[in-house]
Design a protein around this motif. Structure first.
Motif, PDB file in Angstrom:
ATOM      1  N   GLN A 675      42.990  36.553  35.679  1.00  0.00           N
ATOM      2  CA  GLN A 675      41.596  36.985  35.530  1.00  0.00           C
ATOM      3  C   GLN A 675      40.830  35.958  34.716  1.00  0.00           C
ATOM      4  N   TYR A 676      39.721  35.481  35.283  1.00  0.00           N
ATOM      5  CA  TYR A 676      38.918  34.469  34.585  1.00  0.00           C
ATOM      6  C   TYR A 676      37.486  34.967  34.443  1.00  0.00           C
ATOM      7  N   ASN A 677      36.995  34.924  33.199  1.00  0.00           N
ATOM      8  CA  ASN A 677      35.622  35.334  32.900  1.00  0.00           C
ATOM      9  C   ASN A 677      34.692  34.148  33.162  1.00  0.00           C
ATOM     10  N   ILE A 678      33.998  34.170  34.304  1.00  0.00           N
ATOM     11  CA  ILE A 678      33.155  33.044  34.700  1.00  0.00           C
ATOM     12  C   ILE A 678      31.956  32.900  33.778  1.00  0.00           C
ATOM     13  N   TYR A 679      31.223  34.013  33.623  1.00  0.00           N
ATOM     14  CA  TYR A 679      29.984  33.979  32.833  1.00  0.00           C
ATOM     15  C   TYR A 679      29.630  35.399  32.437  1.00  0.00           C
ATOM     16  N   LYS A 680      29.504  35.624  31.131  1.00  0.00           N
ATOM     17  CA  LYS A 680      29.149  36.936  30.598  1.00  0.00           C
ATOM     18  C   LYS A 680      30.041  38.011  31.208  1.00  0.00           C
ATOM     19  N   ALA A 681      29.479  38.906  32.059  1.00  0.00           N
ATOM     20  CA  ALA A 681      30.258  40.025  32.589  1.00  0.00           C
ATOM     21  C   ALA A 681      30.790  39.761  33.992  1.00  0.00           C
ATOM     22  N   PHE A 682      30.804  38.486  34.445  1.00  0.00           N
ATOM     23  CA  PHE A 682      31.260  38.151  35.792  1.00  0.00           C
ATOM     24  C   PHE A 682      32.683  37.593  35.743  1.00  0.00           C
ATOM     25  N   TYR A 683      33.507  38.057  36.693  1.00  0.00           N
ATOM     26  CA  TYR A 683      34.921  37.678  36.701  1.00  0.00           C
ATOM     27  C   TYR A 683      35.347  37.264  38.107  1.00  0.00           C
ATOM     28  N   ILE A 684      36.361  36.400  38.151  1.00  0.00           N
ATOM     29  CA  ILE A 684      37.040  36.062  39.393  1.00  0.00           C
ATOM     30  C   ILE A 684      38.534  36.211  39.144  1.00  0.00           C
ATOM     31  N   THR A 685      39.256  36.836  40.097  1.00  0.00           N
ATOM     32  CA  THR A 685      40.671  37.142  39.862  1.00  0.00           C
ATOM     33  C   THR A 685      41.490  36.902  41.123  1.00  0.00           C
ATOM     34  N   PRO A 686      42.229  35.797  41.225  1.00  0.00           N
ATOM     35  CA  PRO A 686      43.207  35.638  42.306  1.00  0.00           C
ATOM     36  C   PRO A 686      44.438  36.497  42.020  1.00  0.00           C
ATOM     37  N   LYS A 687      45.001  37.097  43.093  1.00  0.00           N
ATOM     38  CA  LYS A 687      46.119  38.031  42.919  1.00  0.00           C
ATOM     39  C   LYS A 687      47.198  37.757  43.962  1.00  0.00           C
ATOM     40  N   GLY A 715      34.280  40.182  40.505  1.00  0.00           N
ATOM     41  CA  GLY A 715      33.902  41.409  39.811  1.00  0.00           C
ATOM     42  C   GLY A 715      32.777  41.233  38.819  1.00  0.00           C
ATOM     43  N   TYR A 716      32.118  42.352  38.554  1.00  0.00           N
ATOM     44  CA  TYR A 716      31.048  42.401  37.549  1.00  0.00           C
ATOM     45  C   TYR A 716      31.218  43.687  36.756  1.00  0.00           C
ATOM     46  N   ASN A 717      31.240  43.571  35.446  1.00  0.00           N
ATOM     47  CA  ASN A 717      31.419  44.728  34.572  1.00  0.00           C
ATOM     48  C   ASN A 717      30.048  45.315  34.241  1.00  0.00           C
ATOM     49  N   SER A 718      29.607  46.305  35.021  1.00  0.00           N
ATOM     50  CA  SER A 718      28.265  46.865  34.897  1.00  0.00           C
ATOM     51  C   SER A 718      28.273  48.117  34.029  1.00  0.00           C
ATOM     52  N   PHE A 719      27.086  48.659  33.769  1.00  0.00           N
ATOM     53  CA  PHE A 719      26.985  49.857  32.935  1.00  0.00           C
ATOM     54  C   PHE A 719      27.528  51.086  33.649  1.00  0.00           C
ATOM     55  N   ILE A 720      27.669  51.049  34.971  1.00  0.00           N
ATOM     56  CA  ILE A 720      28.234  52.187  35.700  1.00  0.00           C
ATOM     57  C   ILE A 720      29.721  51.983  35.982  1.00  0.00           C
ATOM     58  N   GLY A 721      30.267  50.870  35.482  1.00  0.00           N
ATOM     59  CA  GLY A 721      31.668  50.585  35.711  1.00  0.00           C
ATOM     60  C   GLY A 721      31.850  49.296  36.484  1.00  0.00           C
ATOM     61  N   PRO A 722      33.095  48.985  36.859  1.00  0.00           N
ATOM     62  CA  PRO A 722      33.353  47.722  37.556  1.00  0.00           C
ATOM     63  C   PRO A 722      32.777  47.716  38.973  1.00  0.00           C
ATOM     64  N   ILE A 723      32.164  46.606  39.337  1.00  0.00           N
ATOM     65  CA  ILE A 723      31.721  46.378  40.712  1.00  0.00           C
ATOM     66  C   ILE A 723      32.539  45.206  41.232  1.00  0.00           C
ATOM     67  N   GLU A 724      33.341  45.447  42.283  1.00  0.00           N
ATOM     68  CA  GLU A 724      34.280  44.433  42.745  1.00  0.00           C
ATOM     69  C   GLU A 724      34.252  44.301  44.262  1.00  0.00           C
ATOM     70  N   PHE A 725      34.408  43.075  44.704  1.00  0.00           N
ATOM     71  CA  PHE A 725      34.608  42.797  46.128  1.00  0.00           C
ATOM     72  C   PHE A 725      35.859  41.947  46.245  1.00  0.00           C
ATOM     73  N   THR A 726      36.811  42.405  47.066  1.00  0.00           N
ATOM     74  CA  THR A 726      38.091  41.729  47.206  1.00  0.00           C
ATOM     75  C   THR A 726      38.315  41.335  48.662  1.00  0.00           C
ATOM     76  N   VAL A 727      38.733  40.089  48.857  1.00  0.00           N
ATOM     77  CA  VAL A 727      39.162  39.611  50.172  1.00  0.00           C
ATOM     78  C   VAL A 727      40.661  39.363  50.083  1.00  0.00           C
ATOM     79  N   MET A 728      41.441  39.926  51.057  1.00  0.00           N
ATOM     80  CA  MET A 728      42.898  39.854  50.926  1.00  0.00           C
ATOM     81  C   MET A 728      43.577  39.787  52.288  1.00  0.00           C
ATOM     82  N   GLY A 729      44.829  39.396  52.239  1.00  0.00           N
ATOM     83  CA  GLY A 729      45.655  39.338  53.431  1.00  0.00           C
ATOM     84  C   GLY A 729      47.107  39.571  53.065  1.00  0.00           C
ATOM     85  N   SER A 730      47.983  39.674  54.086  1.00  0.00           N
ATOM     86  CA  SER A 730      49.402  39.927  53.840  1.00  0.00           C
ATOM     87  C   SER A 730      50.219  39.520  55.049  1.00  0.00           C
ATOM     88  N   ASN A 731      51.538  39.573  54.917  1.00  0.00           N
ATOM     89  CA  ASN A 731      52.407  39.268  56.040  1.00  0.00           C
ATOM     90  C   ASN A 731      52.428  40.390  57.073  1.00  0.00           C
TER      91      ASN A 731
END
Length: 746
Positions: A675-687, A715-731
């Motif tokens: 998890q990396y905090n890009i700027y203020k309440a904005f995050y990017i997280t490879p998983k 992700g963005y840590n907002s006053f209503i909670g986390p706002i996240e968009f995830t792009v993913m794949g698998s085998n």
């Protein structure tokens, strides 16, 4: 003869009169000379006046630093709002450098919002924390409004701690530097001069910004910020005996219509109207007036403390020659009384006795258990603060304040509480790609039937309905007892070889009876019994409808949560362990289809802080089942999706798999993320996730049951909670899968 006598008498009288007048004249000249000499030798008293202005009050520290460099020694101090806080600390004996250190070491966002570190929140309250967008108190069986956005609990504790060096002084004129501050009587708008009592409470009352902080009851009066009527208390400092006034003004001028573009500025403007008269009169009696350039800062610029302090210092250095001349002139008439600026917060205070004020519905034993302090002993202030936070975080109190009264051999610790409202009504909202839109309505009640009890009522409205009633008798460090009823329905796809095979609908009614022991608000041990009334059917196949069936499940569980935040956590560990024995109670075809099962599962997630902005996250889930071939559906392990809050014990989120895409009764899964905090309440997280799931322990590690998933979350840590968009794949899925989450899960 008579004439001679009369002439003699007249001459004698004239001589006497002449001598008398000569004596009086000589005496008057001497007295005047003495008086003039005394006046020349009189050292004038210097008064310092500090106005309010929220965070801009930090500028006072910079000005005071330069005043001391110039050789000015203050005899009297008066302040309002934040000016009263800085003035009170200076009067206590703190140096400008020490005041700056105190300011820098605070988390002002936490202080002003009354946020409590999660480690102090009781385990069951952690599940409730941050779920609500709106909360309203319930008083007298009615929904009410708060007197202010925040109770000021954390500010109260900070003031109590920083004023502890002078806890034995209740007359502010007897402080190392005599002091006065201003409050406003909320009932009649009167200017209230605060000169006696608890210094910490007086400072808190003086800075109680209307609608932002709750009012303070002080000496029988309900007080708010003194800046409402008198933000520049020159008269009060003059009345103390000051001859010369230095005034530091950090309040804003009235804003124009175009400048009233924020709630903070509107609030500042409203509280400015009635103080203008007092300000103009005070300004006319000010000898040296400083107004630091604080353009770009407002009431709430608390994180800009260094630059604001510097702005105050620059404004004073601009008139340093004037300050120096004044200091030299005053000091030439006599040395000032030496007042060392060496105040320090004591590590501990000896407590002779403890006094509790305000307890009604909460037991004294519960409060004592949270505080963990004993009379006739030394109390570390840091430990006392932790105990106060634990008590406040319990939810039973609106505020928990402490102060000290001087006593023979030490001090009496006074714990004054304001018990919380009868209940709280909370509203939350959530959306995610799996559960869709949901609205949460919650009612939480305290001290229902038994002291120390909590009643939580939830209604989750949406495509998948959920409702629960949870009653807990909280006994602090002693075992408590609880009962919980839960109902939910859930629809999900059943997959085979990556394609939808069926659509499953479940309905469950569950009742839990348990005893629970909590340790340090982080770990809980539970032993209990569950009764389930569970139904599962197919929306496609008419043959797949098992109707409602009953299950009885004794269980043991251990849960631990030391995360610093419920979302985007950077430190702490979360562990969930459960051992349960599932017994099918139905006496029909269920006896052949489902047999008793012993289920073991453990999940752990750990944060490893790498730097201030990045955190490595690692976790695992392990689950095993005996008599696994016939385990009921709701007690199997189900894998897929990104939602971490579900009513099934064995749900495991997994990158690149769709919601509940895989099922089994034996599983081992590992998880890694950065998890990396890009700027203020904005995050990017490879998983990346990897693991196995099977229906037989012998097949658990076979290649066909291996799962590998990967994804990138924004992700963005907002006053209503986390706002996240995830792009993913698998085998298991060649195409990319997207996932959207808005708000806290419930």
């Amino acid at each position: 003869m008579r004439v001679l006598i009369q002439n003699f008498s007249m001459k004698a009288n004239q001589k006497f009169l002449w001598l008398f007048l000569t004596f009086v004249f000589t005496f008057c000249i001497g007295f005047t000379s003495f008086s003039q000499q005394a006046t020349v030798n009189h050292r004038p008293k210097l008064g310092l006046v500090l106005s309010g202005g929220g965070a801009k009050g930090f500028a006072h520290v910079g000005v005071i630093k330069v005043m001391e460099e110039a050789g000015l020694h203050v005899d009297y101090i008066g302040g309002t709002s934040m000016g009263s806080v800085i003035g009170g600390l200076y009067a206590t004996g703190y140096s400008p450098d020490m005041m700056a250190e105190i300011i820098r070491h605070q988390d002002w966002d936490m202080l002003l919002s009354d946020k409590v570190e999660r480690k102090y929140i009781p385990v069951e309250e952690k599940e409730n924390a941050d779920r609500f967008v709106i909360t309203l108190p319930i008083r007298g069986n009615k929904i009410a409004l708060k007197q202010g956005l925040h109770n000021g609990q954390m500010i109260n504790m900070l003031l109590a701690k920083t004023t502890s060096p002078v806890y034995n002084i209740t007359d502010f004129k007897k402080l190392p530097t005599p002091f006065v501050c201003i409050g406003t009587d909320l009932t009649n708008g009167e200017n209230v001069t605060l000169t006696k009592g608890s210094l910490a409470k007086a400072l808190r009352a003086s800075m109680a910004i209307p609608s932002f902080f709750t009012p303070v009851e002080y000496d029988g009066r309900l007080l708010v910020d003194g800046g409402v009527v008198n933000n520049y208390p020159v008269k009060e400092v003059k009345d103390m005996g000051a001859d010369i006034i230095i005034g530091i003004d950090i309040q804003s001028d009235l804003y124009t219509k175009d400048e009233l573009n924020s709630m903070v500025r509107v609030l500042d403007q409203i509280t400015s109207f009635h103080r203008i008269d007092a300000y103009e009169k005070g300004l006319a009696n000010t000898d040296i007036y400083l107004k630091p350039d604080l353009a770009g800062y407002d009431l709430m610029s608390f994180t800009d403390y260094d630059s604001i302090i510097k702005a105050g210092e620059l404004s004073a250095r601009a008139i340093f020659p004037q300050l120096k001349r004044l200091a030299d002139s005053i000091n030439s008439l006599g040395a000032a009384e030496y007042k060392a600026k060496d105040a320090r917060i004591p590590d501990s205070i000896y407590i002779t006795s403890i006094q509790y004020i305000g307890l009604k519905n909460v037991s004294k034993n519960y409060l004592e258990g949270s505080l963990k302090v004993n009379p006739q002993s030394w109390i570390l202030l840091d430990k006392l603060n932790e105990g106060v936070i634990r008590a406040y975080a319990s939810g039973f109190f609106e505020s928990v304040d402490y102060s000290f009264l001087p006593d023979v051999g030490g001090a009496t610790l006074v714990i004054e509480v304001s018990e919380g409202d009868q209940g709280i009504l909370g509203v939350g909202i959530h959306y995610d790609s799996d559960y869709k839109v949901a609205l949460l309505l919650n009612a939480t009640f305290k001290n229902v039937v038994f002291k120390g009890s909590k009643l939580f009522i939830d209604a989750g409205l949406g495509e998948n309905t959920k409702a629960s009633v949870f009653y807990l008798i909280d006994r602090g460090m002693k075992p408590g007892f609880g009962v919980k009823y839960t109902y939910f329905n859930l629809g999900f796809n059943q997959y085979e070889d990556g394609s939808v095979k069926d659509v499953i609908k479940t309905d469950e009614n569950r009742i839990e009876l348990f005893t629970q022991l909590s340790l340090r608000h982080i770990t809980k041990f539970k032993i209990g019994l569950e009764y389930e009334y569970f139904k599962v059917k197919s929306d496609i196949s008419t043959d797949f409808d098992y109707g409602f069936n009953s299950y009885f499940t004794p269980f043991i569980s251990i849960g631990s949560d030391s995360y610093d935040r419920s979302s985007f956590s950077t430190t702490g560990t979360k562990i969930d362990f459960k051992l349960k024995y599932v017994v099918a109670l139905s006496h029909d075809w269920m006896t052949d289809l489902f047999q008793n099962s012993l289920v073991f599962q453990i999940k752990q997630n750990i944060n490893f802080p790498v730097s201030k902005k990045s955190t490595f996250k690692a976790g695992y889930f392990a689950g095993f089942t005996l008599q696994s071939a016939n385990t009921p559906y709701q007690h199997q392990f189900i894998v897929g999706g990104q939602n971490n809050n579900t009513s099934f014990d064995g749900f495991i989120s997994f990158n690149g798999l769709r919601f509940i895409e895989k099922r089994g009764v034996q599983t081992i899964i590992t998880k890694f993320a950065w998890q990396y905090n890009i700027y203020k309440a904005f995050y990017i997280t490879p998983k990346i996730d990897a693991g196995f799931i099977a229906n037989d322990i012998a097949d658990l590690f076979t290649p066909k049951d291996f799962m590998l998933g990967y994804g990138m979350a924004f992700g963005y840590n907002s006053f209503i909670g986390p706002i996240e968009f995830t792009v993913m794949g698998s085998n298991y899925n060649s195409n990319a899968i997207g996932f959207i989450n808005i708000g806290y899960s419930f």
